[in-house]
Design an enzyme around this catalytic site. Structure first.
Site, PDB file in Angstrom:
ATOM      1  N   HIS A 108      35.103  -0.806  27.351  1.00 16.98           N
ATOM      2  CA  HIS A 108      35.379  -2.215  27.592  1.00 16.98           C
ATOM      3  C   HIS A 108      36.848  -2.529  27.310  1.00 16.98           C
ATOM      4  O   HIS A 108      37.374  -2.156  26.277  1.00 16.98           O
ATOM      5  CB  HIS A 108      34.464  -3.063  26.704  1.00 16.98           C
ATOM      6  CG  HIS A 108      34.580  -4.520  26.943  1.00 16.98           C
ATOM      7  ND1 HIS A 108      34.451  -5.423  25.920  1.00 16.98           N
ATOM      8  CD2 HIS A 108      34.815  -5.239  28.070  1.00 16.98           C
ATOM      9  CE1 HIS A 108      34.602  -6.647  26.413  1.00 16.98           C
ATOM     10  NE2 HIS A 108      34.813  -6.540  27.716  1.00 16.98           N
TER      11      HIS A 108
ATOM     12  N   ASP B  65      50.762   1.663  44.867  1.00 20.67           N
ATOM     13  CA  ASP B  65      51.328   2.150  46.122  1.00 20.67           C
ATOM     14  C   ASP B  65      52.138   3.415  45.837  1.00 20.67           C
ATOM     15  O   ASP B  65      52.311   3.812  44.679  1.00 20.67           O
ATOM     16  CB  ASP B  65      52.150   1.067  46.818  1.00 20.67           C
ATOM     17  CG  ASP B  65      53.294   0.528  45.975  1.00 20.67           C
ATOM     18  OD1 ASP B  65      53.945   1.310  45.232  1.00 20.67           O
ATOM     19  OD2 ASP B  65      53.579  -0.686  46.062  1.00 20.67           O
TER      20      ASP B  65
ATOM     21  N   HIS C 274      56.498  -8.030  38.188  1.00 16.24           N
ATOM     22  CA  HIS C 274      56.380  -6.630  38.585  1.00 16.24           C
ATOM     23  C   HIS C 274      56.921  -5.720  37.485  1.00 16.24           C
ATOM     24  O   HIS C 274      56.354  -4.651  37.214  1.00 16.24           O
ATOM     25  CB  HIS C 274      57.125  -6.398  39.907  1.00 16.24           C
ATOM     26  CG  HIS C 274      56.945  -5.028  40.465  1.00 16.24           C
ATOM     27  ND1 HIS C 274      55.716  -4.499  40.790  1.00 16.24           N
ATOM     28  CD2 HIS C 274      57.846  -4.060  40.763  1.00 16.24           C
ATOM     29  CE1 HIS C 274      55.867  -3.276  41.264  1.00 16.24           C
ATOM     30  NE2 HIS C 274      57.148  -2.978  41.251  1.00 16.24           N
TER      31      HIS C 274
END
Length: 139
Positions: free
Chosen positions: A20, A28, A102
């Site tokens: 959990h 990518d 990002h």
């Protein structure tokens, strides 16, 4: 020999060892993967396998309570974001969608059990899946 589910032994092993709130990234082909994180490289050619088909297969074998996307996907790849949302809402209607930069997503890959590298070549096609508690989802 295994008949059903994920045939890739590395992915199968990682999924069976997860607990959990453990993290798993699917990325990518351009996503940098830290040396300390397990790399499962599926990339054969550009877009083979694709990010979405990999996400679909992995999430057939994994319970997900949340997922994290790069904030930049909203402007740079909205079609992919919608495809991810559609898939995740269908499979995990109660999963929480989260966004981060990002740069932070790349940093978070250091804490993932593994990063699965696809052949995807569209910008910001990366996701971190947060493992759900499987016995809490049993009815």
């Amino acid at each position: 020999m295994k008949r059903n589910g994920i045939l890739n032994s590395s992915i199968s092993s990682v999924l069976s060892s997860m607990g959990h709130t453990d993290l798993l990234c699917i990325g990518d082909c351009g996503l940098p993967i830290p040396d300390e994180t397990k790399r499962i490289d599926l990339a054969l050619r550009f877009n083979i396998p694709s990010f979405l088909e990999t996400l679909d297969v992995v999430t057939d074998d994994m319970a997900v309570e949340a997922y994290i996307l790069a904030e930049e996907i909203k402007d740079q790849n909205p079609e992919m974001m919608e495809n991810i949302r559609t898939m995740m809402n269908k499979k995990f209607p109660n999963a929480v969608e989260c966004f981060t930069s990002h740069e932070n997503l790349k940093e978070q890959t250091k804490t993932c059990k593994a990063v699965i590298r696809t052949g995807e070549i569209t910008a910001f096609s990366n996701i971190i899946l947060v493992s759900a508690c499987i016995f809490a989802t049993q009815g």
